[in-house]
Design a protein around this motif. Structure first.
Motif, mmCIF file in Angstrom:
data_model
loop_
_atom_site.group_PDB
_atom_site.id
_atom_site.type_symbol
_atom_site.label_atom_id
_atom_site.label_comp_id
_atom_site.label_asym_id
_atom_site.label_seq_id
_atom_site.Cartn_x
_atom_site.Cartn_y
_atom_site.Cartn_z
ATOM 1 N N THR A 21 65.590 33.029 34.694
ATOM 2 C CA THR A 21 64.309 33.171 34.513
ATOM 3 C C THR A 21 64.937 34.129 32.858
ATOM 4 O O THR A 21 64.137 33.494 32.081
ATOM 5 N N THR A 22 65.620 34.750 32.709
ATOM 6 C CA THR A 22 66.697 35.799 31.989
ATOM 7 C C THR A 22 67.381 34.941 31.292
ATOM 8 O O THR A 22 67.193 35.359 30.329
ATOM 9 N N ALA A 23 68.191 34.139 31.479
ATOM 10 C CA ALA A 23 68.751 33.274 30.869
ATOM 11 C C ALA A 23 67.705 32.600 29.725
ATOM 12 O O ALA A 23 67.976 32.525 28.685
ATOM 13 N N SER A 28 65.589 31.979 24.238
ATOM 14 C CA SER A 28 64.742 32.176 23.372
ATOM 15 C C SER A 28 64.803 33.237 22.122
ATOM 16 O O SER A 28 64.950 33.499 21.031
ATOM 17 N N VAL A 29 65.324 34.142 22.399
ATOM 18 C CA VAL A 29 65.665 35.892 21.811
ATOM 19 C C VAL A 29 66.645 35.307 20.840
ATOM 20 O O VAL A 29 66.639 35.643 19.859
ATOM 21 N N ARG A 30 67.326 34.493 21.597
ATOM 22 C CA ARG A 30 68.802 34.688 20.556
ATOM 23 C C ARG A 30 68.163 33.438 19.034
ATOM 24 O O ARG A 30 69.080 33.621 17.827
ATOM 25 N N ALA A 31 67.444 32.212 19.633
ATOM 26 C CA ALA A 31 67.495 31.556 18.201
ATOM 27 C C ALA A 31 65.811 32.477 17.520
ATOM 28 O O ALA A 31 66.307 32.084 15.778
ATOM 29 N N LEU A 32 64.958 32.797 17.752
ATOM 30 C CA LEU A 32 64.395 33.884 16.713
ATOM 31 C C LEU A 32 65.219 35.145 15.934
ATOM 32 O O LEU A 32 65.253 34.557 14.800
ATOM 33 N N THR A 33 66.086 35.422 16.975
ATOM 34 C CA THR A 33 66.616 37.001 16.037
ATOM 35 C C THR A 33 67.690 36.515 14.785
ATOM 36 O O THR A 33 68.510 36.612 13.870
ATOM 37 N N GLY A 34 68.755 35.828 15.611
ATOM 38 C CA GLY A 34 70.412 34.847 15.600
ATOM 39 C C GLY A 34 70.938 36.552 15.470
ATOM 40 O O GLY A 34 72.020 36.073 15.311
ATOM 41 N N ALA A 35 70.795 36.980 16.111
ATOM 42 C CA ALA A 35 71.397 37.803 16.912
ATOM 43 C C ALA A 35 72.971 37.846 18.166
ATOM 44 O O ALA A 35 72.067 36.936 18.742
ATOM 45 N N PRO A 36 73.743 38.286 18.452
ATOM 46 C CA PRO A 36 74.096 38.622 19.638
ATOM 47 C C PRO A 36 72.909 38.430 20.752
ATOM 48 O O PRO A 36 72.961 39.714 21.049
ATOM 49 N N VAL A 37 73.028 38.624 21.980
ATOM 50 C CA VAL A 37 72.471 38.523 22.658
ATOM 51 C C VAL A 37 72.687 38.755 24.491
ATOM 52 O O VAL A 37 73.287 37.603 24.563
ATOM 53 N N ALA A 38 73.255 39.485 25.130
ATOM 54 C CA ALA A 38 73.119 39.698 25.948
ATOM 55 C C ALA A 38 72.257 40.337 27.183
ATOM 56 O O ALA A 38 71.390 40.764 26.686
ATOM 57 N N VAL A 39 72.185 40.388 28.808
ATOM 58 C CA VAL A 39 71.654 40.323 29.542
ATOM 59 C C VAL A 39 72.363 41.562 30.273
ATOM 60 O O VAL A 39 73.764 41.297 30.939
ATOM 61 N N GLY A 40 71.868 42.592 30.797
ATOM 62 C CA GLY A 40 72.963 44.145 31.732
ATOM 63 C C GLY A 40 72.005 44.501 32.079
ATOM 64 O O GLY A 40 70.589 44.522 31.852
ATOM 65 N N HIS A 41 72.263 44.131 33.592
ATOM 66 C CA HIS A 41 71.387 44.697 34.870
ATOM 67 C C HIS A 41 71.483 46.165 35.600
ATOM 68 O O HIS A 41 72.524 46.482 35.583
ATOM 69 N N LEU A 42 70.290 46.070 35.959
ATOM 70 C CA LEU A 42 69.996 47.344 36.606
ATOM 71 C C LEU A 42 70.675 47.537 38.405
ATOM 72 O O LEU A 42 71.005 48.528 38.852
ATOM 73 N N ASP A 43 70.771 46.497 39.056
ATOM 74 C CA ASP A 43 70.620 46.291 39.888
ATOM 75 C C ASP A 43 70.953 44.427 40.883
ATOM 76 O O ASP A 43 70.161 43.563 39.857
ATOM 77 N N HIS A 44 71.325 45.007 41.622
ATOM 78 C CA HIS A 44 71.210 43.391 42.492
ATOM 79 C C HIS A 44 71.971 42.125 41.742
ATOM 80 O O HIS A 44 72.800 41.126 42.318
ATOM 81 N N LEU A 186 57.902 40.161 35.591
ATOM 82 C CA LEU A 186 58.574 38.924 34.802
ATOM 83 C C LEU A 186 59.301 38.053 35.746
ATOM 84 O O LEU A 186 59.635 37.222 34.757
ATOM 85 N N ALA A 187 60.208 38.370 36.483
ATOM 86 C CA ALA A 187 60.995 37.514 37.120
ATOM 87 C C ALA A 187 60.887 37.419 38.158
ATOM 88 O O ALA A 187 60.154 38.089 38.941
ATOM 89 N N ALA A 205 49.551 33.289 40.233
ATOM 90 C CA ALA A 205 50.312 33.121 38.551
ATOM 91 C C ALA A 205 51.777 33.563 38.399
ATOM 92 O O ALA A 205 52.547 33.560 39.041
ATOM 93 N N ALA A 206 53.193 32.872 38.157
ATOM 94 C CA ALA A 206 53.489 33.196 38.034
ATOM 95 C C ALA A 206 54.118 33.519 37.093
ATOM 96 O O ALA A 206 53.278 34.280 36.417
ATOM 97 N N PRO A 207 55.928 34.922 36.868
ATOM 98 C CA PRO A 207 55.802 35.599 36.286
ATOM 99 C C PRO A 207 56.292 35.579 34.709
ATOM 100 O O PRO A 207 56.279 34.148 34.467
ATOM 101 N N ILE A 208 55.577 36.156 33.834
ATOM 102 C CA ILE A 208 56.041 35.951 32.636
ATOM 103 C C ILE A 208 57.338 36.235 31.364
ATOM 104 O O ILE A 208 57.081 35.860 30.440
ATOM 105 N N ALA A 209 58.474 36.644 32.186
ATOM 106 C CA ALA A 209 59.738 36.669 31.136
ATOM 107 C C ALA A 209 60.170 35.239 30.541
ATOM 108 O O ALA A 209 60.652 36.221 29.371
ATOM 109 N N ASP A 210 60.114 34.490 31.115
ATOM 110 C CA ASP A 210 60.410 33.619 30.223
ATOM 111 C C ASP A 210 59.314 33.295 29.063
ATOM 112 O O ASP A 210 58.830 31.597 28.114
#
Length: 278
Positions: A21-23, A28-44, A186-187, A205-210
């Motif tokens: 889901t977060t991927a 989507s954010v990468r396509a919108l911004t053209g920026a390098p996008v990464a995901v960092g996790h707080l746990d798990h 979110l996920a 309902a399903a979560p909303i992150a994507d």
């Protein structure tokens, strides 16, 4: 101007679907911004937020959080400071979140065979002052979006009361038979699995992150930090123009009813949200 790295800080989950889901959100954010996008996790999950920021000093960190609890106010800023990173606001209380929540709820209702006659907005929950404000804002905003006046109330999966099962049971005791859960999460994770098992629900309902609106909001937070890539700036989606763009689309709060009429939802001028004695 070279686009700065954008790091989406997420809570993380042991449920495999959370990463997918977060991927999708990151794509989507990468396509919108053209920026390098990464995901960092707080746990798990890995990679951890410190590990991601260590490779991207000076990045813009967008907390993918629907409330301003401990993660948003304490630990994300502490990690970001160690790597000279800017931290944007979270997602708490934003109209885009309520609209995404509404879309997911309508999808669940259609799958169940009809509209709910009462709604529980289920958030993660926080014991910190103000930590539940995002869920309470979603309750108010979702009440404005629904096509007919129905009870809309908050519940929390942890740290606060009432629990979702308690809120659903109370509504059913009052005679409501189509009680839907709007998932203010979110996920996928242990909370969404628990919501799916709440007895007496009409739809969950399903979560909303994507959701596309969440991606646009994350991109807007990045723009707010002043590091929008050219692709996003040229699209006119910087934070300073975000509210205007939503208003032109008929989705600002003052125009909720009219906008949703165009989405095959009967318009109404006002909705009185019932406050339940929970």
């Amino acid at each position: 101007m070279t686009a700065r790295d954008l790091v989406i800080a997420v809570h993380g989950s042991a449920v495999p679907e959370a990463g997918a889901t977060t991927a999708r959100l990151a794509d989507s954010v990468r396509a919108l911004t053209g920026a390098p996008v990464a995901v960092g996790h707080l746990d798990h999950q890995t990679p951890s937020l410190p590990h991601v920021l260590a490779d991207r000093p000076g990045a813009v960190v967008v907390p993918l959080l629907l409330g301003d609890g401990y993660h948003r106010t304490v630990d994300i800023p502490a990690v970001a400071r160690a790597f000279d990173c800017a931290v944007t606001r979270g997602l708490s209380g934003e109209h885009a979140v309520a609209l995404a929540l509404y879309d997911r709820l309508r999808d669940a209702e259609r799958a169940a065979g009809g509209a709910a006659d009462a709604v529980v907005v289920a958030g993660a929950g926080s014991s910190r002052p103000g930590g539940n404000d995002g869920t309470l804002a979603a309750v108010r905003q979702l009440g404005l979006l629904l096509p007919v006046p129905v009870p809309v109330t908050a519940a929390y999966c942890s740290a606060s009361a009432p629990a979702p099962a308690e809120a659903v049971a109370l509504l059913r005791a009052r005679g409501f038979r189509r009680v839907a859960v709007a998932t203010h999460l979110l996920a996928p994770g242990r909370f969404t699995r628990a919501l799916a098992a709440v007895p007496g629900t009409w739809a969950v309902a399903a979560p909303i992150a994507d959701h596309a609106r969440v991606a646009r909001l994350v991109a807007a937070r990045y723009a707010e930090a002043g590091y929008a890539g050219a692709r996003y700036a040229e699209a006119g989606c910087a934070e300073a123009r975000y509210a205007a763009a939503e208003a032109e689309a008929g989705c600002a709060e003052a125009g909720y009813a009219a906008a949703e009429a165009g989405a095959e939802i009967p318009p109404r001028v006002a909705c009185q949200r019932e406050t339940l004695p929970l």
